[in-house]
Design a protein around this motif. Structure first.
Motif, PDB file in Angstrom:
ATOM      1  N   GLU A  19       0.829  -1.193   0.000  1.00 18.49           N
ATOM      2  CA  GLU A  19       0.000   0.000   0.000  1.00 18.49           C
ATOM      3  C   GLU A  19       0.870   1.252   0.000  1.00 18.49           C
ATOM      4  O   GLU A  19       1.919   1.283   0.640  1.00 18.49           O
ATOM      5  CB  GLU A  19      -0.904  -0.010   1.237  1.00 18.49           C
ATOM      6  CG  GLU A  19      -2.156   0.793   1.069  1.00 18.49           C
ATOM      7  CD  GLU A  19      -3.135   0.528   2.196  1.00 18.49           C
ATOM      8  OE1 GLU A  19      -4.000  -0.345   2.032  1.00 18.49           O
ATOM      9  OE2 GLU A  19      -2.996   1.188   3.240  1.00 18.49           O
ATOM     10  N   ARG A  21       0.554   5.714  -0.022  1.00 24.08           N
ATOM     11  CA  ARG A  21      -0.273   6.918   0.054  1.00 24.08           C
ATOM     12  C   ARG A  21       0.345   7.947  -0.891  1.00 24.08           C
ATOM     13  O   ARG A  21       1.545   8.199  -0.847  1.00 24.08           O
ATOM     14  CB  ARG A  21      -0.338   7.477   1.474  1.00 24.08           C
ATOM     15  CG  ARG A  21      -1.242   8.714   1.547  1.00 24.08           C
ATOM     16  CD  ARG A  21      -1.620   9.093   2.950  1.00 24.08           C
ATOM     17  NE  ARG A  21      -2.307   8.072   3.702  1.00 24.08           N
ATOM     18  CZ  ARG A  21      -3.622   7.823   3.619  1.00 24.08           C
ATOM     19  NH1 ARG A  21      -4.374   8.505   2.800  1.00 24.08           N
ATOM     20  NH2 ARG A  21      -4.163   6.888   4.362  1.00 24.08           N
ATOM     21  N   TYR A  38       3.647   6.427 -11.820  1.00 18.26           N
ATOM     22  CA  TYR A  38       3.116   5.068 -11.745  1.00 18.26           C
ATOM     23  C   TYR A  38       4.236   4.037 -11.873  1.00 18.26           C
ATOM     24  O   TYR A  38       4.182   2.977 -11.255  1.00 18.26           O
ATOM     25  CB  TYR A  38       2.041   4.845 -12.807  1.00 18.26           C
ATOM     26  CG  TYR A  38       0.768   5.590 -12.494  1.00 18.26           C
ATOM     27  CD1 TYR A  38      -0.265   4.966 -11.806  1.00 18.26           C
ATOM     28  CD2 TYR A  38       0.604   6.918 -12.855  1.00 18.26           C
ATOM     29  CE1 TYR A  38      -1.440   5.650 -11.505  1.00 18.26           C
ATOM     30  CE2 TYR A  38      -0.553   7.610 -12.561  1.00 18.26           C
ATOM     31  CZ  TYR A  38      -1.567   6.969 -11.884  1.00 18.26           C
ATOM     32  OH  TYR A  38      -2.714   7.653 -11.573  1.00 18.26           O
ATOM     33  N   LEU A  80      -5.451   9.198  -9.911  1.00 19.44           N
ATOM     34  CA  LEU A  80      -5.207   9.226  -8.473  1.00 19.44           C
ATOM     35  C   LEU A  80      -4.896  10.658  -8.086  1.00 19.44           C
ATOM     36  O   LEU A  80      -4.348  11.411  -8.889  1.00 19.44           O
ATOM     37  CB  LEU A  80      -4.024   8.333  -8.117  1.00 19.44           C
ATOM     38  CG  LEU A  80      -4.244   6.829  -8.232  1.00 19.44           C
ATOM     39  CD1 LEU A  80      -2.914   6.086  -8.104  1.00 19.44           C
ATOM     40  CD2 LEU A  80      -5.225   6.355  -7.170  1.00 19.44           C
ATOM     41  N   ASP A  84      -4.682  10.020  -1.766  1.00 17.30           N
ATOM     42  CA  ASP A  84      -5.307   8.728  -2.047  1.00 17.30           C
ATOM     43  C   ASP A  84      -4.413   7.591  -1.556  1.00 17.30           C
ATOM     44  O   ASP A  84      -3.188   7.694  -1.548  1.00 17.30           O
ATOM     45  CB  ASP A  84      -5.531   8.533  -3.555  1.00 17.30           C
ATOM     46  CG  ASP A  84      -6.698   9.338  -4.106  1.00 17.30           C
ATOM     47  OD1 ASP A  84      -7.448   9.935  -3.314  1.00 17.30           O
ATOM     48  OD2 ASP A  84      -6.842   9.365  -5.347  1.00 17.30           O
ATOM     49  N   THR A  85      -5.055   6.510  -1.174  1.00 18.21           N
ATOM     50  CA  THR A  85      -4.338   5.294  -0.834  1.00 18.21           C
ATOM     51  C   THR A  85      -4.394   4.379  -2.045  1.00 18.21           C
ATOM     52  O   THR A  85      -5.456   4.202  -2.642  1.00 18.21           O
ATOM     53  CB  THR A  85      -4.976   4.599   0.382  1.00 18.21           C
ATOM     54  OG1 THR A  85      -4.919   5.495   1.493  1.00 18.21           O
ATOM     55  CG2 THR A  85      -4.241   3.319   0.737  1.00 18.21           C
ATOM     56  N   VAL A  86      -3.249   3.824  -2.410  1.00 18.79           N
ATOM     57  CA  VAL A  86      -3.142   2.959  -3.578  1.00 18.79           C
ATOM     58  C   VAL A  86      -2.690   1.583  -3.120  1.00 18.79           C
ATOM     59  O   VAL A  86      -1.719   1.459  -2.385  1.00 18.79           O
ATOM     60  CB  VAL A  86      -2.101   3.513  -4.582  1.00 18.79           C
ATOM     61  CG1 VAL A  86      -2.064   2.666  -5.837  1.00 18.79           C
ATOM     62  CG2 VAL A  86      -2.369   4.963  -4.896  1.00 18.79           C
ATOM     63  N   ASN A 108      -7.588   1.767  -6.268  1.00 19.18           N
ATOM     64  CA  ASN A 108      -7.871   2.889  -5.386  1.00 19.18           C
ATOM     65  C   ASN A 108      -8.641   2.395  -4.157  1.00 19.18           C
ATOM     66  O   ASN A 108      -8.893   1.193  -4.014  1.00 19.18           O
ATOM     67  CB  ASN A 108      -8.618   4.006  -6.126  1.00 19.18           C
ATOM     68  CG  ASN A 108      -9.991   3.584  -6.633  1.00 19.18           C
ATOM     69  OD1 ASN A 108     -10.562   2.573  -6.216  1.00 19.18           O
ATOM     70  ND2 ASN A 108     -10.525   4.362  -7.566  1.00 19.18           N
ATOM     71  N   ASP A 110     -11.660   2.581  -3.481  1.00 11.66           N
ATOM     72  CA  ASP A 110     -12.942   1.982  -3.857  1.00 11.66           C
ATOM     73  C   ASP A 110     -12.771   0.620  -4.525  1.00 11.66           C
ATOM     74  O   ASP A 110     -13.725   0.073  -5.077  1.00 11.66           O
ATOM     75  CB  ASP A 110     -13.718   2.915  -4.787  1.00 11.66           C
ATOM     76  CG  ASP A 110     -14.102   4.220  -4.113  1.00 11.66           C
ATOM     77  OD1 ASP A 110     -14.361   4.206  -2.889  1.00 11.66           O
ATOM     78  OD2 ASP A 110     -14.131   5.257  -4.812  1.00 11.66           O
ATOM     79  N   VAL A 114      -6.941   1.354 -11.160  1.00 15.97           N
ATOM     80  CA  VAL A 114      -6.571   2.665 -11.685  1.00 15.97           C
ATOM     81  C   VAL A 114      -5.442   2.559 -12.708  1.00 15.97           C
ATOM     82  O   VAL A 114      -5.252   3.469 -13.523  1.00 15.97           O
ATOM     83  CB  VAL A 114      -6.188   3.657 -10.572  1.00 15.97           C
ATOM     84  CG1 VAL A 114      -7.369   3.914  -9.651  1.00 15.97           C
ATOM     85  CG2 VAL A 114      -4.990   3.179  -9.783  1.00 15.97           C
TER      86      VAL A 114
END
Length: 148
Positions: A19, A21, A38, A80, A84-86, A108, A110, A114
């Motif tokens: 994870e 941020r 990315y 993103l 946001d948390t990825v 993401n 949700d 992404v």
């Protein structure tokens, strides 16, 4: 495919999730993550994978090799933004060649994809020569985890 056998196969058991941020300095003037970042998220995923499966960059270096990236693919699906948390899902792709392939999916908060991508790394010895054969330590690693 050779004689019905896949040359490249994803190994679901060799998947690591990490994870991240999103930091302010990773965004552009539009307030979204700049596209080049990315690839850095992919690297974070590779490092997490390496630590989890004892094939980290430092392990490779201790065995006298480096693994530069020779190919990267990145497909953007959703933006993103700062804060946001990825979730980065990194999966090892097995191949009989002297290289390492990883596939990525970034999610993401949700749980929507992404970004997807793939990187290919080759093995260089200490003199910078391309290894056309699988290095002994990598072959041993593949045997240990059941790929050979």
């Amino acid at each position: 495919m050779i004689k019905g056998k896949e040359l490249y196969r994803e190994i679901p058991e060799l998947t690591v999730t990490s994870e991240i941020r999103v930091r302010f300095n990773e965004t552009d003037a539009l307030g979204i993550v700049w596209h080049g970042n990315y690839i850095s998220y992919f690297e974070d995923g590779r490092e997490a994978f390496g630590r989890a499966h004892q094939i980290a960059y430092l392990d490779v270096m201790r065995n006298g090799y480096s693994t530069p990236i020779v190919k990267s693919v990145c497909e953007h699906k959703l933006p993103l933004k700062y804060g946001d948390t990825v979730r980065v899902e990194t999966r090892f792709v097995d191949t009989p060649a002297a290289k390492m392939i990883f596939r990525y999916r970034l999610f993401n908060a949700d749980d929507k994809v992404v970004c997807t991508g793939e990187t290919t790394q080759v093995f260089l010895d200490q003199e910078g020569n391309l290894s056309l054969n699988i290095p002994a330590f990598f072959e041993a690693w593949k045997k240990e985890i059941g790929l050979l």
